[in-house]
Scaffold this motif. Sequence first.
Motif, PDB file in Angstrom:
ATOM      1  N   ILE A 117      42.228  26.302  46.900  1.00 59.46           N
ATOM      2  CA  ILE A 117      42.820  27.625  47.053  1.00 59.46           C
ATOM      3  C   ILE A 117      44.283  27.618  46.620  1.00 59.46           C
ATOM      4  N   LEU A 118      45.013  26.579  47.007  1.00 59.78           N
ATOM      5  CA  LEU A 118      46.426  26.493  46.624  1.00 59.78           C
ATOM      6  C   LEU A 118      46.566  26.409  45.111  1.00 59.78           C
ATOM      7  N   GLN A 119      45.652  25.702  44.453  1.00 56.46           N
ATOM      8  CA  GLN A 119      45.695  25.601  42.989  1.00 56.46           C
ATOM      9  C   GLN A 119      45.462  26.973  42.355  1.00 56.46           C
ATOM     10  N   LEU A 120      44.532  27.733  42.908  1.00 60.16           N
ATOM     11  CA  LEU A 120      44.285  29.081  42.383  1.00 60.16           C
ATOM     12  C   LEU A 120      45.501  29.972  42.581  1.00 60.16           C
ATOM     13  N   ILE A 121      46.109  29.901  43.757  1.00 55.66           N
ATOM     14  CA  ILE A 121      47.289  30.708  44.045  1.00 55.66           C
ATOM     15  C   ILE A 121      48.416  30.367  43.070  1.00 55.66           C
ATOM     16  N   LYS A 124      48.161  29.581  40.084  1.00 56.57           N
ATOM     17  CA  LYS A 124      47.879  30.191  38.790  1.00 56.57           C
ATOM     18  C   LYS A 124      48.067  31.705  38.812  1.00 56.57           C
ATOM     19  N   GLY A 125      48.522  32.236  39.953  1.00 52.84           N
ATOM     20  CA  GLY A 125      48.774  33.667  40.046  1.00 52.84           C
ATOM     21  C   GLY A 125      47.580  34.490  40.483  1.00 52.84           C
ATOM     22  N   VAL A 126      46.549  33.834  40.985  1.00 62.35           N
ATOM     23  CA  VAL A 126      45.341  34.535  41.421  1.00 62.35           C
ATOM     24  C   VAL A 126      45.593  35.201  42.776  1.00 62.35           C
ATOM     25  N   SER A 127      45.140  36.432  42.935  1.00 62.86           N
ATOM     26  CA  SER A 127      45.291  37.148  44.202  1.00 62.86           C
ATOM     27  C   SER A 127      44.275  36.644  45.217  1.00 62.86           C
ATOM     28  N   ASN A 128      44.461  37.026  46.481  1.00 62.32           N
ATOM     29  CA  ASN A 128      43.501  36.648  47.528  1.00 62.32           C
ATOM     30  C   ASN A 128      42.109  37.162  47.200  1.00 62.32           C
ATOM     31  N   ASN A 129      42.031  38.394  46.722  1.00 60.42           N
ATOM     32  CA  ASN A 129      40.747  39.001  46.393  1.00 60.42           C
ATOM     33  C   ASN A 129      40.061  38.251  45.255  1.00 60.42           C
ATOM     34  N   GLU A 130      40.836  37.901  44.220  1.00 62.76           N
ATOM     35  CA  GLU A 130      40.282  37.167  43.077  1.00 62.76           C
ATOM     36  C   GLU A 130      39.846  35.764  43.485  1.00 62.76           C
ATOM     37  N   ALA A 174      38.832  34.881  46.412  1.00 58.64           N
ATOM     38  CA  ALA A 174      37.602  35.033  47.196  1.00 58.64           C
ATOM     39  C   ALA A 174      36.390  35.179  46.277  1.00 58.64           C
ATOM     40  N   GLN A 175      36.551  35.929  45.186  1.00 56.88           N
ATOM     41  CA  GLN A 175      35.452  36.117  44.240  1.00 56.88           C
ATOM     42  C   GLN A 175      35.119  34.824  43.514  1.00 56.88           C
ATOM     43  N   VAL A 176      36.159  34.092  43.099  1.00 54.90           N
ATOM     44  CA  VAL A 176      35.947  32.833  42.379  1.00 54.90           C
ATOM     45  C   VAL A 176      35.208  31.825  43.252  1.00 54.90           C
ATOM     46  N   LEU A 177      35.580  31.750  44.525  1.00 60.15           N
ATOM     47  CA  LEU A 177      35.018  30.747  45.429  1.00 60.15           C
ATOM     48  C   LEU A 177      33.818  31.258  46.224  1.00 60.15           C
ATOM     49  N   SER A 178      33.475  32.540  46.017  1.00 56.43           N
ATOM     50  CA  SER A 178      32.332  33.155  46.715  1.00 56.43           C
ATOM     51  C   SER A 178      32.464  33.077  48.228  1.00 56.43           C
ATOM     52  N   ILE A 179      33.668  33.380  48.713  1.00 51.53           N
ATOM     53  CA  ILE A 179      33.918  33.467  50.146  1.00 51.53           C
ATOM     54  C   ILE A 179      34.645  34.770  50.419  1.00 51.53           C
ATOM     55  N   THR A 188      38.436  34.685  54.974  1.00 52.97           N
ATOM     56  CA  THR A 188      38.407  33.218  54.935  1.00 52.97           C
ATOM     57  C   THR A 188      39.569  32.679  54.106  1.00 52.97           C
ATOM     58  N   ILE A 189      39.855  33.347  53.001  1.00 56.84           N
ATOM     59  CA  ILE A 189      41.008  32.951  52.172  1.00 56.84           C
ATOM     60  C   ILE A 189      42.287  33.021  52.997  1.00 56.84           C
TER      61      ILE A 189
END
Length: 245
Positions: free
Chosen positions: A190-194, A196-202, A204-209, A213-214
């Motif tokens: 999750i920290l790696q995604l953040i 890269k500028g990914v939002s909480n919503n994005e 959640a979609q990438v990780l299917s949660i 939970t995010i």
Amino acid sequence: MTEASTESPIRVLVVEDQKLILKSQLKLFEGRQELEIVGTALSGEAALEEVPRCEPHVLLLDLGLPRMSGIDVTRHVKANWPQVEILIFTIFEEEDKVLEAVKAGASGYLLKGTPVDKIIEAIKEVRAGGSVIQPSLARRMLRHFRVSPEPVAPASPPSAPAPTPASSKPPEVDAGGPPTKPLSDREKEILQLIAKGVSNNEAAQVLSISKATIRTHLEHIYRKLEVTNRTEAVTEGIRKGIISV
């Protein structure tokens, strides 16, 4: 008359070459009584024309400008209007340039995407004579500018260096390293995604949660890294080698 009513707002000149980003930044500051946006500029050259006209207290300056760079703007402004404080807006990949800008006279830097309350807090800090430097850059600056680890102490003979007292900590002892409480694989993900500028919503979609939970994972990350927001978490994660960008 109350003290609050006698305080003048901080005069801010915003320099950003991307019109959409500039518009977004200005929208963030709408209705904020502690600031007054006295001007904008889309280039370094335009900024140098605006400074004497607008007489800002703080220059909120994009580092990645075309032609005349943010470093050149910083150097020129501090040479001609030293009373103007400069706060750099940047991204992680520009950290070497940030160091150059600080050497040129900037009072600190913010990462793009920093929440507006943090931006305003930083503007107030530099206006008051302080600085806004992330831990990773601060450590590099110590290494760059430090002449002696104990400048007030008498120099020791080369053959018998003075030992460091157990109760004191040299400026460069903290070299990063893993956090006291290691992040789980999911938290690292999750920290790696953040980063890269990914939002909480994005995320959640990438990780299917779920987004909830995010948020829970982020709370755990903040607590383990001893930070309070996404920007600080990413900075600390990079500093400690947990993630990369």
